[in-house]
Enzyme design. Structure first.
Site, PDB file in Angstrom:
ATOM      1  N   LYS A  65       0.806  -1.232  -0.070  1.00  0.00           N
ATOM      2  CA  LYS A  65       0.030  -0.129  -0.100  1.00  0.00           C
ATOM      3  C   LYS A  65       0.753   1.177  -0.161  1.00  0.00           C
ATOM      4  O   LYS A  65       0.465   2.226  -0.439  1.00  0.00           O
ATOM      5  CB  LYS A  65      -0.920   0.127   1.150  1.00  0.00           C
ATOM      6  CG  LYS A  65      -2.108  -0.997   1.313  1.00  0.00           C
ATOM      7  CD  LYS A  65      -2.993  -0.393   0.222  1.00  0.00           C
ATOM      8  CE  LYS A  65      -4.465  -1.401   0.345  1.00  0.00           C
ATOM      9  NZ  LYS A  65      -5.403  -0.741  -0.722  1.00  0.00           N
ATOM     10  N   SER A 318       1.098  -9.767  -0.320  1.00  0.00           N
ATOM     11  CA  SER A 318       0.627  -8.459  -0.524  1.00  0.00           C
ATOM     12  C   SER A 318       0.689  -7.689   1.139  1.00  0.00           C
ATOM     13  O   SER A 318       0.744  -6.518   0.952  1.00  0.00           O
ATOM     14  CB  SER A 318      -0.688  -8.350  -0.886  1.00  0.00           C
ATOM     15  OG  SER A 318      -1.704  -8.916  -0.232  1.00  0.00           O
TER      16      SER A 318
END
Length: 519
Positions: A65, A318
């Site tokens: 992110k 992720s």
């Protein structure tokens, strides 16, 4: 229309060439690293393909992110930087915005739900973010963040649906192609669609022969719903186990790009995600958060469905901002996700030697769990876990052998209520006939949640069963029975809606019938 939604609507759609340009010049490496594309030898051998894992958990905030947040914030005007930014997040996006603000000298305010675990709140504050705890879920926190942005002139930094966010995440795809130019498939996790859109748009321009597969959790498949409808739609409810991808509505721009560039989509269960967390640990010794292992879970299912062999496959870890206590749940469910364990409800005669006879029918297979309590002189219902070597085929064979041996059998391996609650509740039935109905709930983890539940429901109807389970998430799982007359149902349902918690009627669930209901 929210300000964040309007932000995206007001921006003219970029062409694929525009995205390639923006990805190539994104300044993400001022804060991010080029994460390794790591070999996974154990699972590669098991699946008969070469599998590699993009280690985005190695980023300074332990998640991808950071890339999108920094790319957008680095493009703010001087006036916008001076005013500051705001975001709503319960985890990874929050830390990405906070760290980007610290690097750029921009005040970053993050609105987080009151249910956010302390480890995530501390993480945001450690990067200099100003945390405001508001609301009991993400939607309430987001509404507050947008309200504050309008009141104070803050720039709202969305988690996924903005071209600069998407381009920042797209740098992952560029790195993967540079690290292995011989990939056949890339599997991408989908929540709001930012990473999937960004990676797909660059991969399909540079190496269009590579198949790009989107992966969603079954209980939050907003991209699949949008593809089926031909446009973004809002899901009524989403599961929150893989909280990093628990998104009700795919982003408009991310949907446009995914619809054009994604080759296929696949969904996976929570148990399959748990199994993928275990696979990542066994190959890398890294501990993924559930959403971080999502795309590997999809890769495994896709390989099985399409019988892929000798292909070069890549996927993404992720994020790794997991709550340690949630690992108990992951450990319990991983074997079920791999089809290495089956759960059965079996009725056996209540006599000496019955368990021995039952085990003989199992043919020497290992029993992983056995729950029993005497309740009837004629028959006993037992809850049994069995170790499997050959998955569902073996479990079907065991079930057939038991039925051939005269046993009544119910396969509970896919029964969520049995796995979360009933296996821990074996041994109790009411002593009288009751007009009982059973409901499962998701309780938000904040002070007063139980009191509100009792005030809304418990003062009107007698509670006959109550079981609470929490594995470190920001919600608890509750199973509750009520004595209800038929005439009470309309009023009871009205009170359920007033309560506002996610709920499901479980009265016809087979594990309830086997182990908890009056016979």
């Amino acid at each position: 229309m929210t300000q964040a939604h309007q932000q995206t609507k007001d921006i003219a759609p970029l062409s694929d060439a525009d995205y390639m340009r923006d990805i190539l010049r994104a300044p993400v490496y001022e804060v991010a690293i080029i994460s390794p594309l790591q070999d996974m030898p154990r699972i590669s051998q098991r699946l008969g393909n070469t599998i590699q894992l993009k280690r985005e958990d190695r980023q300074p905030v332990h998640s991808f992110k950071l890339r999108g947040a920094y790319n957008m914030m680095s493009q703010l005007t001087e006036a916008q930087r001076k005013a500051g930014v705001i975001a709503a997040s319960a985890g990874n996006h929050a830390q990405g915005v906070a760290m980007s603000g610290s690097k750029l000298g921009v005040k970053a305010t993050i609105v987080m739900p009151r249910t956010t675990p302390d480890i995530k709140v501390s993480g945001v504050r450690s990067f200099g973010g100003n945390v405001i705890l508001h609301g009991n879920n993400f939607d309430e926190a987001k509404a507050k963040a947008i309200e504050l942005s309008q009141a104070h002139g803050y720039t709202f930094v969305p988690p996924f649906d903005h071209p600069s966010i998407i381009a920042g995440q797209g740098t992952i795809g560029l790195e993967m192609l540079q690290q292995n130019g011989h990939l056949d498939y890339i599997f991408l996790p989908v929540g709001g669609g930012g990473i999937a859109a960004g990676v797909a748009v660059i991969v399909k321009q540079l190496m269009p022969h590579i198949k790009v597969i989107a992966v969603e959790a079954e209980d939050s498949a907003c991209l699949k719903a949008a593809l089926d409808a031909g446009e973004p739609v809002t899901l009524d409810n989403v599961g929150t186990f893989a909280d990093g991808v628990a998104v009700k509505r795919i982003g408009d721009e991310s949907f446009r790009l995914c619809q054009e560039h994604i080759d296929d989509i696949i969904t996976v269960s929570s148990d399959e995600i748990c199994a993928a967390v275990k696979d990542i640990f066994e190959d890398t010794r890294a501990i993924s958060e559930p959403s971080g292992a999502l795309s590997l879970a999809g890769l495994k299912r896709y390989v099985e469905q399409h019988q892929l062999k000798d292909k070069n496959l890549a996927t993404i870890l992720s994020g790794a901002n997991t709550n340690f206590h949630s690992l108990r749940y992951v450990s319990e469910r991983a074997e079920l996700g791999e089809k290495r364990e089956g759960l059965l409800a079996v009725t056996i005669p209540e006599r000496t030697g019955a368990f021995l006879d039952f085990c003989k029918v199992l043919g020497g297979r290992a029993v992983t769990e056995f729950n029993y309590r005497h309740s009837d002189d004629a028959e006993a219902n037992i809850f049994v876990g069995v170790r499997l070597l050959n998955g569902q085929e073996e479990l079907d064979s065991i079930t057939a052998d038991l039925r051939k041996g005269g046993y009544a059998v119910e396969d509970l391996s896919d029964d969520e209520m049995a796995k979360v609650h009933v296996r821990y509740m074996i041994g109790g039935r009411p002593t009288k006939v009751m007009k009982e109905r059973l409901y499962s709930f998701e309780f938000p983890e904040y002070p007063g949640a139980l009191l509100r539940f009792l005030n809304t429901l418990g003062t009107h109807w007698n509670i006959s069963i109550f079981n609470y389970r929490n594995h470190g998430a920001d919600y608890g799982r509750v199973l509750c029975g009520f004595e209800l007359e038929e005439a009470d149902l309309l009023s009871f349902t009205t009170h359920l809606r007033e309560l506002g918690y996610s709920w499901k009627d479980e009265t016809e669930n087979p594990s309830y019938r086997f182990f908890l209901a009056k016979q």
